[in-house]
Design a protein around this motif. Structure first.
Motif, PDB file in Angstrom:
ATOM      1  N   TRP A 409       0.824  -1.206   0.000  1.00 32.39           N
ATOM      2  CA  TRP A 409       0.000   0.000   0.000  1.00 32.39           C
ATOM      3  C   TRP A 409       0.863   1.263   0.000  1.00 32.39           C
ATOM      4  O   TRP A 409       0.513   2.263  -0.635  1.00 32.39           O
ATOM      5  CB  TRP A 409      -0.915  -0.011   1.224  1.00 32.39           C
ATOM      6  N   GLN A 410       1.975   1.231   0.690  1.00 36.25           N
ATOM      7  CA  GLN A 410       2.848   2.392   0.751  1.00 36.25           C
ATOM      8  C   GLN A 410       3.526   2.679  -0.586  1.00 36.25           C
ATOM      9  O   GLN A 410       3.977   3.801  -0.816  1.00 36.25           O
ATOM     10  CB  GLN A 410       3.912   2.186   1.832  1.00 36.25           C
ATOM     11  N   GLY A 451      -0.043   7.194   6.254  1.00 37.26           N
ATOM     12  CA  GLY A 451      -1.303   7.079   6.979  1.00 37.26           C
ATOM     13  C   GLY A 451      -2.463   7.727   6.275  1.00 37.26           C
ATOM     14  O   GLY A 451      -3.585   7.624   6.726  1.00 37.26           O
ATOM     15  N   GLN A 452      -2.231   8.439   5.171  1.00 34.36           N
ATOM     16  CA  GLN A 452      -3.333   9.083   4.487  1.00 34.36           C
ATOM     17  C   GLN A 452      -4.128   8.056   3.716  1.00 34.36           C
ATOM     18  O   GLN A 452      -3.577   7.290   2.946  1.00 34.36           O
ATOM     19  CB  GLN A 452      -2.801  10.152   3.534  1.00 34.36           C
ATOM     20  N   HIS A 453      -5.428   8.027   3.917  1.00 32.24           N
ATOM     21  CA  HIS A 453      -6.287   7.060   3.254  1.00 32.24           C
ATOM     22  C   HIS A 453      -6.386   7.393   1.773  1.00 32.24           C
ATOM     23  O   HIS A 453      -6.496   8.560   1.397  1.00 32.24           O
ATOM     24  CB  HIS A 453      -7.673   7.091   3.902  1.00 32.24           C
ATOM     25  N   TYR A 454      -6.336   6.390   0.939  1.00 32.37           N
ATOM     26  CA  TYR A 454      -6.323   6.590  -0.500  1.00 32.37           C
ATOM     27  C   TYR A 454      -7.663   7.131  -0.975  1.00 32.37           C
ATOM     28  O   TYR A 454      -8.679   6.487  -0.877  1.00 32.37           O
ATOM     29  CB  TYR A 454      -6.035   5.256  -1.195  1.00 32.37           C
ATOM     30  N   LEU A 469     -12.263   5.622  19.357  1.00 34.83           N
ATOM     31  CA  LEU A 469     -10.977   5.129  19.812  1.00 34.83           C
ATOM     32  C   LEU A 469     -10.347   4.172  18.831  1.00 34.83           C
ATOM     33  O   LEU A 469      -9.239   3.730  19.054  1.00 34.83           O
ATOM     34  CB  LEU A 469     -11.147   4.426  21.174  1.00 34.83           C
ATOM     35  N   ALA A 470     -11.015   3.819  17.764  1.00 36.08           N
ATOM     36  CA  ALA A 470     -10.465   2.862  16.795  1.00 36.08           C
ATOM     37  C   ALA A 470      -9.949   3.606  15.579  1.00 36.08           C
ATOM     38  O   ALA A 470     -10.483   4.643  15.201  1.00 36.08           O
ATOM     39  CB  ALA A 470     -11.543   1.859  16.368  1.00 36.08           C
ATOM     40  N   PRO A 471      -8.892   3.125  14.940  1.00 33.27           N
ATOM     41  CA  PRO A 471      -8.393   3.777  13.728  1.00 33.27           C
ATOM     42  C   PRO A 471      -9.391   3.667  12.591  1.00 33.27           C
ATOM     43  O   PRO A 471     -10.226   2.770  12.553  1.00 33.27           O
ATOM     44  CB  PRO A 471      -7.107   3.004  13.423  1.00 33.27           C
ATOM     45  N   GLN A 472      -9.292   4.606  11.667  1.00 30.59           N
ATOM     46  CA  GLN A 472     -10.163   4.593  10.508  1.00 30.59           C
ATOM     47  C   GLN A 472      -9.816   3.415   9.612  1.00 30.59           C
ATOM     48  O   GLN A 472      -8.703   2.905   9.645  1.00 30.59           O
ATOM     49  CB  GLN A 472     -10.000   5.918   9.736  1.00 30.59           C
ATOM     50  N   PRO A 473     -10.773   2.979   8.783  1.00 26.49           N
ATOM     51  CA  PRO A 473     -10.488   1.835   7.909  1.00 26.49           C
ATOM     52  C   PRO A 473      -9.284   2.104   7.031  1.00 26.49           C
ATOM     53  O   PRO A 473      -9.112   3.189   6.500  1.00 26.49           O
ATOM     54  CB  PRO A 473     -11.779   1.696   7.080  1.00 26.49           C
ATOM     55  N   PHE A 474      -8.462   1.079   6.895  1.00 22.68           N
ATOM     56  CA  PHE A 474      -7.229   1.179   6.090  1.00 22.68           C
ATOM     57  C   PHE A 474      -7.341   0.252   4.911  1.00 22.68           C
ATOM     58  O   PHE A 474      -7.602  -0.922   5.056  1.00 22.68           O
ATOM     59  CB  PHE A 474      -6.031   0.778   6.948  1.00 22.68           C
ATOM     60  N   GLY A 475      -7.192   0.766   3.713  1.00 20.04           N
ATOM     61  CA  GLY A 475      -7.234  -0.104   2.553  1.00 20.04           C
ATOM     62  C   GLY A 475      -7.943   0.526   1.386  1.00 20.04           C
ATOM     63  O   GLY A 475      -8.389   1.672   1.447  1.00 20.04           O
ATOM     64  N   PRO A 476      -8.048  -0.175   0.302  1.00 22.87           N
ATOM     65  CA  PRO A 476      -8.612   0.371  -0.939  1.00 22.87           C
ATOM     66  C   PRO A 476     -10.129   0.355  -0.946  1.00 22.87           C
ATOM     67  O   PRO A 476     -10.774  -0.384  -0.204  1.00 22.87           O
ATOM     68  CB  PRO A 476      -8.051  -0.566  -1.999  1.00 22.87           C
ATOM     69  N   GLN A 477     -10.701   1.186  -1.785  1.00 24.94           N
ATOM     70  CA  GLN A 477     -12.131   1.188  -2.035  1.00 24.94           C
ATOM     71  C   GLN A 477     -12.428   0.248  -3.197  1.00 24.94           C
ATOM     72  O   GLN A 477     -11.529  -0.170  -3.919  1.00 24.94           O
ATOM     73  CB  GLN A 477     -12.585   2.609  -2.367  1.00 24.94           C
ATOM     74  N   PRO A 478     -13.700  -0.108  -3.404  1.00 23.50           N
ATOM     75  CA  PRO A 478     -14.018  -1.020  -4.513  1.00 23.50           C
ATOM     76  C   PRO A 478     -13.527  -0.465  -5.836  1.00 23.50           C
ATOM     77  O   PRO A 478     -13.509   0.735  -6.062  1.00 23.50           O
ATOM     78  CB  PRO A 478     -15.546  -1.118  -4.453  1.00 23.50           C
ATOM     79  N   PHE A 479     -13.127  -1.369  -6.679  1.00 24.21           N
ATOM     80  CA  PHE A 479     -12.606  -0.964  -7.985  1.00 24.21           C
ATOM     81  C   PHE A 479     -13.746  -0.468  -8.860  1.00 24.21           C
ATOM     82  O   PHE A 479     -14.794  -1.074  -8.947  1.00 24.21           O
ATOM     83  CB  PHE A 479     -11.926  -2.161  -8.661  1.00 24.21           C
ATOM     84  N   GLY A 480     -13.565   0.658  -9.519  1.00 28.90           N
ATOM     85  CA  GLY A 480     -14.598   1.212 -10.376  1.00 28.90           C
ATOM     86  C   GLY A 480     -14.230   2.587 -10.842  1.00 28.90           C
ATOM     87  O   GLY A 480     -13.102   3.039 -10.673  1.00 28.90           O
ATOM     88  N   PRO A 481     -15.154   3.334 -11.437  1.00 28.66           N
ATOM     89  CA  PRO A 481     -14.832   4.664 -11.952  1.00 28.66           C
ATOM     90  C   PRO A 481     -14.603   5.647 -10.830  1.00 28.66           C
ATOM     91  O   PRO A 481     -15.053   5.471  -9.707  1.00 28.66           O
ATOM     92  CB  PRO A 481     -16.075   5.019 -12.781  1.00 28.66           C
TER      93      PRO A 481
END
Length: 516
Positions: A409-410, A451-454, A469-481
């Protein structure tokens, strides 16, 4: 919903399941403060510390090197030592290059390779010299035999046992303490080959130096000298002899590492490989006592066919590694971690080279290094998932998978466009499943903080408050336009026209703002 299928017996080693259209990637319990601090380290006792082990090994190998240097110079003299060194080093670069080339798909850590070569050149050779001398004296005093018979028995029965055991000890140590690096048969062959290359290098110094000393004593020179004959047999005809023998042991340990615990091959394969290595070594050494015609017959009937078989096995295993990558990575593309063309590009050595070259032309050497690192992490991820499907990944599979995904991801902003370009530039004649997917041209990659969300707002400790108290979701969004106003893939906004794939064309998309 479909999931990655794995063997039914892998309940003790679960493999995470990814839906075809995941809405978010796996969430991590904690977020490190800097990328370089993200490194999974299981808790170890003091005597299991990497620093302690590395220091002990370095001290042992350095001590063996000093002792072996003193012994060789004592036996052949200073002049003979330098002559033997100059002649023995000639095949070493070629052999090292061959093993490194073979290991290009999923390179072994360089520390393992250096250790293997150093062990063979220092520790294994020292053990072999001392043990062979002791065994030869024991045979001469125990049995009534002439000196020539004692030398023949020692070379045929004692030397294979001692030398293959000494070389195999390096493979055993790596198997015990770096087992997760044995991910295919190629890994076992490469480690064994480098260990044997180091051993043969030091041994050739001794043989060539001794032959030079004999020539000096008897006044021989030119092609009729013992030095020329020894050089031709050991360096020109059979530089692969020791790597060939020890490759049997390495193959056995590689099979054991890929076998589920509790299966018979887990311990039968290393023992069988070690016995086969000793058998080949003994047969080859016994041919030295034959007439020249018998020696050549042994060379052509045994050494050449076995060498060809091992080369075929290594190349076949290398192709299987590429096939494994193509089979294991699509599940991460379905989850959104990879783009659809990436598994095809990562499974092609040509596409990997094209991606690195394109990144270098567009953004310089730093981008090429980033692409190379991305390829290495993705390859390890594919082998890790394959190990989990076999039930050999171990208890730390999830932590290692998250670490590898984090590293991918980095580096995705630089590596993914380059690999996508390479996949299209080297695409097969029949379009794969992603044939109608056309990537958008991209320019200079954005400089985002860790740490910046894509495509979304940043995540991490700086956004944690009492209410969250929980971190924001980390990872990609669904593939699409891309959504309006954003530069990243995401779901379409209400009222937006549905995404229509572009036709499958013949030209690859531009990379880095220029046509390549």
């Amino acid at each position: 919903m479909s999931s990655y299928s794995h063997s039914p017996d892998s309940s003790n080693h679960p493999v995470p399941e990814y839906p075809e259209h995941a809405q978010k990637a796996p969430e991590f319990a904690t977020v490190p403060t800097a990328p370089e601090q993200w490194h999974y380290k299981p808790r170890r006792a003091f005597w299991e510390s990497k620093a302690v082990r590395a220091g002990a090994l370095f001290t042992l190998l350095a001590l063996c090197g000093v002792i072996i240097l003193a012994l060789v110079r004592q036996q052949i003299g200073t002049e003979g030592f330098f002559v033997g060194l100059a002649l023995s080093i000639l095949p070493v670069p070629v052999l090292i290059w061959a093993f490194i080339w073979l290991d290009r798909v999923e390179p072994s850590p360089w520390k393992n390779l250096v250790f293997a070569f150093a062990w063979g050149a220092c520790a294994a050779t020292l053990v072999a010299i001392l043990a062979n001398e002791y065994a030869t004296e024991l045979l001469a005093t125990t049995f009534t035999a002439s000196p020539s018979q004692t030398d023949t028995w020692g070379a045929t029965f004692v030397a294979p046992l001692v030398e293959e055991t000494a070389k195999g000890a390096a493979i055993l140590l790596l198997f015990l303490f770096r087992r997760r690096h044995f991910e295919s048969i190629v890994d076992g062959i490469v480690v064994a080959g480098l260990t044997a290359t180091g051993f043969a290098f030091t041994e050739n110094i001794l043989y060539l130096g001794s032959a030079f000393g004999e020539d000096q004593a008897y006044g021989s020179s030119g092609l009729q000298s013992s030095t020329a004959a020894t050089f031709f047999v050991r360096v020109v005809m059979t530089p692969f002899a020791h790597p060939l023998f020890t490759a049997m042991t390495g193959t056995g340990f590689a099979i054991a590492a890929m076998t589920r615990p509790g299966r018979p091959w887990r311990w039968l394969a290393p023992i069988g490989g070690w016995l086969l290595a000793m058998l080949l070594h003994g047969v080859w050494n016994s041919s030295a006592s034959l007439a020249p015609l018998g020696f050549l017959a042994m060379y052509g009937a045994i050494m050449i066919p076995v060498f060809a078989l091992v080369v075929w096995l290594a190349i076949w295993s290398r192709s299987k590694e590429l096939g494994l990558i193509r089979a294991q990575l699509p599940v991460y593309a379905m989850a959104g971690w990879l783009t659809p063309p990436e598994p095809v590009a990562l499974a092609s050595m040509k596409a990997r080279s094209v991606a690195r070259s394109a990144a270098r032309r567009a953004h310089g050497d730093a981008a090429a290094r980033t692409v190379r690192e991305y390829i290495a992490f993705a390859t390890h991820l594919a082998f890790l998932r394959a190990a989990a499907a076999r039930g050999t990944a171990g208890p730390h599979f999830v932590a290692r998978e998250q670490e590898l995904l984090h590293h991918l991801w980095q580096r995705k902003d630089v590596a993914q466009p380059a690999l996508t370009h390479a996949a299209w530039a080297t695409r097969p004649a029949v379009p794969p499943a992603w044939g109608q997917w056309q990537p958008q041209p991209y320019g200079p990659y954005p400089q985002r903080q860790y740490g910046q969300h894509y495509g979304q707002q940043p995540y991490g400790p700086q956004h944690l408050g009492p209410q969250n108290l929980a971190p924001q979701p980390f990872g990609p969004q669904p593939f699409g336009p891309a959504s309006p106003g954003t530069s990243s893939p995401g779901p379409a906004s209400p009222g937006q026209q549905p995404f229509l794939p572009q036709p499958y064309g013949r030209q690859p998309p531009p990379y880095g703002g220029q046509n390549i």
